[in-house]
Write a protein that holds these residues in place. Structure first.
Motif, PDB file in Angstrom:
ATOM      1  N   ARG A 231     -40.153  69.052  -5.417  1.00  8.51           N
ATOM      2  CA  ARG A 231     -39.209  68.034  -4.948  1.00  8.51           C
ATOM      3  C   ARG A 231     -37.770  68.519  -5.049  1.00  8.51           C
TER       4      ARG A 231
ATOM      5  N   ALA B 215     -37.134  70.799  -2.305  1.00  8.57           N
ATOM      6  CA  ALA B 215     -36.927  70.054  -1.067  1.00  8.57           C
ATOM      7  C   ALA B 215     -35.491  69.557  -0.969  1.00  8.57           C
TER       8      ALA B 215
ATOM      9  N   GLN C  72     -33.465  72.536   0.148  1.00 12.55           N
ATOM     10  CA  GLN C  72     -33.681  72.822   1.567  1.00 12.55           C
ATOM     11  C   GLN C  72     -32.994  71.793   2.454  1.00 12.55           C
ATOM     12  N   GLU C  73     -32.984  70.526   2.026  1.00 16.61           N
ATOM     13  CA  GLU C  73     -32.306  69.503   2.814  1.00 16.61           C
ATOM     14  C   GLU C  73     -30.802  69.714   2.801  1.00 16.61           C
TER      15      GLU C  73
ATOM     16  N   PRO D 124     -34.728  64.498   1.621  1.00 14.90           N
ATOM     17  CA  PRO D 124     -35.497  65.653   1.133  1.00 14.90           C
ATOM     18  C   PRO D 124     -36.988  65.565   1.425  1.00 14.90           C
TER      19      PRO D 124
ATOM     20  N   TRP E  80     -39.069  67.794   3.846  1.00 13.55           N
ATOM     21  CA  TRP E  80     -39.492  69.157   3.522  1.00 13.55           C
ATOM     22  C   TRP E  80     -40.795  69.189   2.734  1.00 13.55           C
ATOM     23  N   LEU E  81     -41.304  68.044   2.348  1.00  9.33           N
ATOM     24  CA  LEU E  81     -42.591  67.992   1.652  1.00  9.33           C
ATOM     25  C   LEU E  81     -43.747  67.794   2.622  1.00  9.33           C
TER      26      LEU E  81
END
Length: 474
Positions: free
Chosen positions: A337, A340, A343-344, A398, A401-402
């Motif tokens: 998490r 993520a 990445q966000e 976020p 991205w999961l």
């Protein structure tokens, strides 16, 4: 047949349909419709230069100029660029648009339909060393992968990928790197306010230890040399009288890097490069595996911006911060998490907002053929924040991205895709997540500047140098 027509004409009797049809020459076969290239006009080209390419040059391609970035953030420069690109896409029906610039022909890809081809073309066809980028990086890393060609480039890329463990989510040196983070990260939370200057110094120490070894941690002289080279690279050799001086600085920096690499701990990137089988072969000198260290330092030191922006976004989104902290407290492996969240942040504020390649042979885009030497531009930031293609494009989400295959979504490419994908992706994200986790273990990020309102669209630019974070002990 000619005689029949003549006789009929002299007698006043019209020719029969059969005779007329037989005598009429066959209609030529319709010519195939050849697609015409979409070309920007003078006004459109001027607008593109003023709102997109010129600001990118002034900002600095290899070393961002903080005052310029802050001014762009205040003026909303990213919005100008996005408006220009949307207008170009609408006017040309989404086709790749050819823009004439000072550096020659530039093909701008504005529709997601063309992105897949961009990422799927092999590097030997669509090379990473576009002229402007090569001019800059040749001062920083003349023996690096991006400045290489042909078989030499492929071999250097192979060494680079294996040293960075590009195909593995966890680097083989993760334990040693985590120990470095554990030793350096407490400096981030020693006061109630964390400013960017302290974050930058801490990240630089960590990166030098990861790349060059513990002995390099406090080498501020090397840091100044590299900063000089990065600033000079921003000018892309336009300042003719400065090239010789920059090359002399590079020689000193390269010698210092070699000294550290010769005695670096086995887990460091330069030690892994020196111990690579290719480094012991007959072409080791030509390959210069340690020469890539300049790029590793440049790329990993930019994590200070990523960490600052992610923490600021978490301060503005308490629910996301709480979920990330719960994951950290639970000791979740690989921190999915929190990764993520990183990445966000990269989707919203990519470290590389434009991807530029150059064709090494003739290529075809939507039926139009373009000669070798054509530069091709993907405005990655524009695509990643395009409301027409990306849900909640200007929001911090976020969770996207999961989802399965999120990392392969061509609309979002903070690390690119295909043969040009960044081999340091996993190492960079895990290092950033590890630093953020170190802050969240003992503190809450209760506020930050500039203030972000989660109910509104996030700003197009976050000037990292101006970020201030308020920390409260848990």
């Amino acid at each position: 047949m000619t005689e029949d027509l003549t006789a009929a004409a002299s007698s006043g009797t019209p020719p029969t349909a059969a005779s007329a049809t037989a005598s009429t020459p066959a209609a030529p076969a319709p010519r195939p419709v050849v697609p015409r290239p979409a070309r920007a006009g003078r006004t459109e080209t001027a607008r593109f230069a003023a709102t997109h390419t010129l600001p990118a040059f002034v900002r600095g391609a290899f070393s961002a100029r903080p005052k310029v970035v802050a001014a762009y953030a205040a003026l909303g420069q990213q919005g100008w660029s996005a408006a220009t690109l949307r207008a170009m896409r609408a006017r040309h029906g989404g086709a790749p648009v050819e823009v004439r610039g000072l550096s020659g022909r530039l093909l701008v890809l504005l529709d997601p339909a063309d992105l897949r081809q961009f990422y799927e073309l092999p590097v030997r066809t669509l090379a990473l060393d576009a002229p402007d980028k090569y001019k800059g990086l040749s001062l920083l890393e003349p023996t690096g992968v991006i400045c290489s060609h042909g078989d030499t480039r492929e071999e250097r890329r192979r060494i680079n990928d294996e040293v960075l463990a590009a195909s593995r989510p966890v680097h083989p040196s993760c334990r040693e790197f985590q120990a470095v983070l554990d030793e350096e990260a407490p400096a981030l939370a020693r006061d109630a306010e964390l400013d960017f200057a302290r974050l930058r110094r801490t990240v630089a120490r960590i990166v030098r230890r990861m790349v060059l070894g513990d002995a390099a941690a406090g080498d501020e002289e090397l840091a100044r040399w590299l900063l000089v080279l990065r600033e000079e690279a921003n000018w892309m050799r336009l300042r003719k009288g400065r090239a010789a001086a920059a090359e002399a600085v590079y020689a000193r920096a390269a010698a210092r890097v070699e000294e550290y690499a010769a005695r670096a701990e086995p887990h460091t990137l330069t030690a892994l490069a020196r111990s690579h089988p290719a480094a012991a072969g007959p072409e080791a000198a030509a390959l210069d595996p340690v020469g890539q260290a300049h790029h590793w330092l440049l790329a990993l030191e930019s994590l200070d911006q990523l960490v600052a922006r992610t923490l600021l976004l978490l301060a503005a989104h308490p629910a996301e911060q709480e979920a990330a902290r719960a994951e950290v407290d639970a000791g979740a492996p690989e921190l999915p998490r929190l990764r993520a969240c990183v990445q966000e942040a990269l989707r919203l504020y990519p470290l590389v907002p434009d991807l530029v390649r150059v064709t090494r042979e003739e290529t075809e885009w939507r039926g139009v053929r373009y000669p070798a030497g054509t530069a091709v531009l993907v405005p990655a930031l524009f695509h990643q924040r395009d409301p027409e293609q990306v849900p909640a494009a200007h929001r911090f989400v976020p969770a996207r991205w999961l989802e399965a295959e999120a990392a392969e979504d061509i609309r979002m490419a903070p690390f690119s895709h295909g043969g040009g994908r960044c081999p340091g992706e996993h190492l960079g994200v895990s290092t950033a997540a590890g630093l953020i986790a170190a802050v969240l273990r003992g503190h809450r990020v209760t506020g930050g500047r500039p203030a972000l309102d989660p109910s509104l669209a996030l700003p197009g630019i976050l000037a990292s140098a101006g970020i201030r974070l308020t920390l409260a002990p848990r």
